[in-house]
Enzyme design. Sequence first.
Site, PDB file in Angstrom:
ATOM      1  N   ASN A   7     -55.173 -37.482 -20.601  1.00  0.00           N
ATOM      2  CA  ASN A   7     -56.266 -38.119 -19.503  1.00  0.00           C
ATOM      3  C   ASN A   7     -56.257 -37.155 -18.387  1.00  0.00           C
ATOM      4  O   ASN A   7     -54.975 -36.877 -17.780  1.00  0.00           O
ATOM      5  CB  ASN A   7     -55.680 -39.524 -19.301  1.00  0.00           C
ATOM      6  CG  ASN A   7     -56.042 -40.355 -18.290  1.00  0.00           C
ATOM      7  OD1 ASN A   7     -56.928 -39.788 -17.549  1.00  0.00           O
ATOM      8  ND2 ASN A   7     -55.529 -41.456 -18.058  1.00  0.00           N
ATOM      9  N   ARG A  90     -59.715 -39.138 -22.331  1.00  0.00           N
ATOM     10  CA  ARG A  90     -60.499 -40.204 -21.494  1.00  0.00           C
ATOM     11  C   ARG A  90     -61.275 -39.568 -20.514  1.00  0.00           C
ATOM     12  O   ARG A  90     -61.086 -38.658 -19.803  1.00  0.00           O
ATOM     13  CB  ARG A  90     -59.360 -40.873 -20.638  1.00  0.00           C
ATOM     14  CG  ARG A  90     -59.853 -41.947 -19.928  1.00  0.00           C
ATOM     15  CD  ARG A  90     -58.680 -42.318 -18.681  1.00  0.00           C
ATOM     16  NE  ARG A  90     -59.481 -43.555 -17.991  1.00  0.00           N
ATOM     17  CZ  ARG A  90     -58.750 -43.582 -16.584  1.00  0.00           C
ATOM     18  NH1 ARG A  90     -57.953 -42.900 -16.354  1.00  0.00           N
ATOM     19  NH2 ARG A  90     -59.398 -44.549 -16.036  1.00  0.00           N
ATOM     20  N   HIS A 178     -62.409 -49.501 -16.908  1.00  0.00           N
ATOM     21  CA  HIS A 178     -61.342 -49.915 -17.628  1.00  0.00           C
ATOM     22  C   HIS A 178     -61.864 -50.486 -18.862  1.00  0.00           C
ATOM     23  O   HIS A 178     -61.261 -51.481 -19.315  1.00  0.00           O
ATOM     24  CB  HIS A 178     -60.598 -51.045 -16.936  1.00  0.00           C
ATOM     25  CG  HIS A 178     -59.743 -50.987 -15.358  1.00  0.00           C
ATOM     26  ND1 HIS A 178     -59.788 -51.669 -14.569  1.00  0.00           N
ATOM     27  CD2 HIS A 178     -58.946 -49.598 -15.333  1.00  0.00           C
ATOM     28  CE1 HIS A 178     -59.081 -51.094 -13.578  1.00  0.00           C
ATOM     29  NE2 HIS A 178     -58.656 -49.729 -13.918  1.00  0.00           N
ATOM     30  N   ARG A 239     -57.394 -50.252  -2.682  1.00  0.00           N
ATOM     31  CA  ARG A 239     -58.724 -50.434  -2.627  1.00  0.00           C
ATOM     32  C   ARG A 239     -59.165 -51.635  -1.944  1.00  0.00           C
ATOM     33  O   ARG A 239     -58.582 -52.649  -2.294  1.00  0.00           O
ATOM     34  CB  ARG A 239     -59.506 -50.163  -3.896  1.00  0.00           C
ATOM     35  CG  ARG A 239     -59.349 -48.548  -4.208  1.00  0.00           C
ATOM     36  CD  ARG A 239     -59.786 -48.461  -5.657  1.00  0.00           C
ATOM     37  NE  ARG A 239     -58.934 -47.648  -6.536  1.00  0.00           N
ATOM     38  CZ  ARG A 239     -59.165 -47.521  -7.759  1.00  0.00           C
ATOM     39  NH1 ARG A 239     -60.107 -48.274  -8.456  1.00  0.00           N
ATOM     40  NH2 ARG A 239     -58.215 -46.872  -8.525  1.00  0.00           N
ATOM     41  N   GLU A 382     -54.486 -48.028 -23.823  1.00  0.00           N
ATOM     42  CA  GLU A 382     -55.593 -47.438 -23.698  1.00  0.00           C
ATOM     43  C   GLU A 382     -55.404 -46.045 -24.654  1.00  0.00           C
ATOM     44  O   GLU A 382     -56.283 -45.677 -25.273  1.00  0.00           O
ATOM     45  CB  GLU A 382     -55.846 -46.972 -22.274  1.00  0.00           C
ATOM     46  CG  GLU A 382     -56.163 -48.108 -21.581  1.00  0.00           C
ATOM     47  CD  GLU A 382     -56.321 -47.923 -19.952  1.00  0.00           C
ATOM     48  OE1 GLU A 382     -55.160 -47.971 -19.570  1.00  0.00           O
ATOM     49  OE2 GLU A 382     -57.426 -47.799 -19.316  1.00  0.00           O
TER      50      GLU A 382
END
Length: 395
Positions: A7, A90, A178, A239, A382
């Site tokens: 990743n 990823r 996601h 965010r 993941e």
Amino acid sequence: MKILVLNCGSSSLKYQLVDMETEAALARGLVERIGIENSRLVHETDAGKVEMNEDIPNHQVAVQLAIDALISPEYGVISDVKEISAAGHRVVHGGENFSEAVIIDGEVKKAIAECSTLAPLHNPANLVGIEACERILDVKQVAVFDTAFHQTMPDKAFMYALPYGLYEKYKIRRYGFHGTSHKYVAARAAALLGRPLDELKLISCHLGNGASVCAIDKGLSVDTSMGLTPLEGLIMGTRAGDMDPAAVTFIMEKERLSPGGMEGLLNKTSGVLGISGLSSDFRDLEAARNEGNEMADLAIKMYCYRVAKYIGAYAAAMNGVDGIIFTAGVGENGSMVRREICEYLGFLGVSLDEEKNAKRGVEIDASAEGARVRALVIPTNEELTIARETLALVK
Ligand code: ADP
């Protein structure tokens, strides 16, 4: 068979070596501050953790260091690089091109590069990682996209009510992120409930630094809270999530901000950090709230309220819900946040068992006896999903 999962961020690289016979991670690591001074690698195995402070000027060096660590006689887990059978990457944005994982070739790399306009921070870094890997490892590589799972959304859910030509010209629409995590926890939820996935209506709440909710009907994503970029939807660590788009132009004008400056404000200094003025980390916020800090209290309240609103909306979107899943850092560990969210959801049939909900980081049905809608805590994985999808393609 052993699969290397990678990743790549703009200045970081996370890796895991997964043994596909046992599905266990043999080693995992993080290379930080690539191309910046004080770069370092932290490599972890069952035997312990080692930290190396080295000059790491680029991703190629980072991938090489990760592989050196994996084959090191001292703290490695394999004796030869040839034991790595494939690499899974990823990739954040697959646009409308990818609804599932693919073996990487020239065409795929071109398509990933084209999606960079939609994910300028992530996709170029993902590509650099892929190319670094190509130079070092002579194995098949697979791209697993964060957006792929959400390609099943119907147009009524993914379109924005903007002039249609903007969709045709720039592919401005909701993509969602996601996806790898939402897909994994949905499958685990079905297993935990002992029911087939294609009979279930699930709402998955991935609450980490970034956060998104996904409506999953019969195993397919039918709506999700993140949009064109990972900024829309929930309030996150830093965010803003949903707000009136008119506030954006207003703030830019008043504060004399450039588009880049405004993007920074919305992505890096907003969210629970922006409200509390304290931290983006829920451990800090909970501690501050317990000491009477009103701004930390407000940030947590706003955060939980927003998640609950989305759950209500998605229950309507699917005309029902069987289970609500909490995952990622806050979802897996934040008992208080889970309780506060579920307090809004009694009308749906959600009821928590306080004792079960107090557990952290374990897979559990935290519902009270007889609750109509189950509240599930499911640690996400993941990397394992990426490794499985890689295996399925290279086998
Ligand atoms: P990322 O999106 O970077 O993968 P994670 O899923 O690891 O993030 O989530 C990180 C966040 O999880 C932290 O910022 C913190 O807010 C939260 N977190 C971690 N441990 C706890 C805990 N024990 N209680 C509450 N929140 C936690």
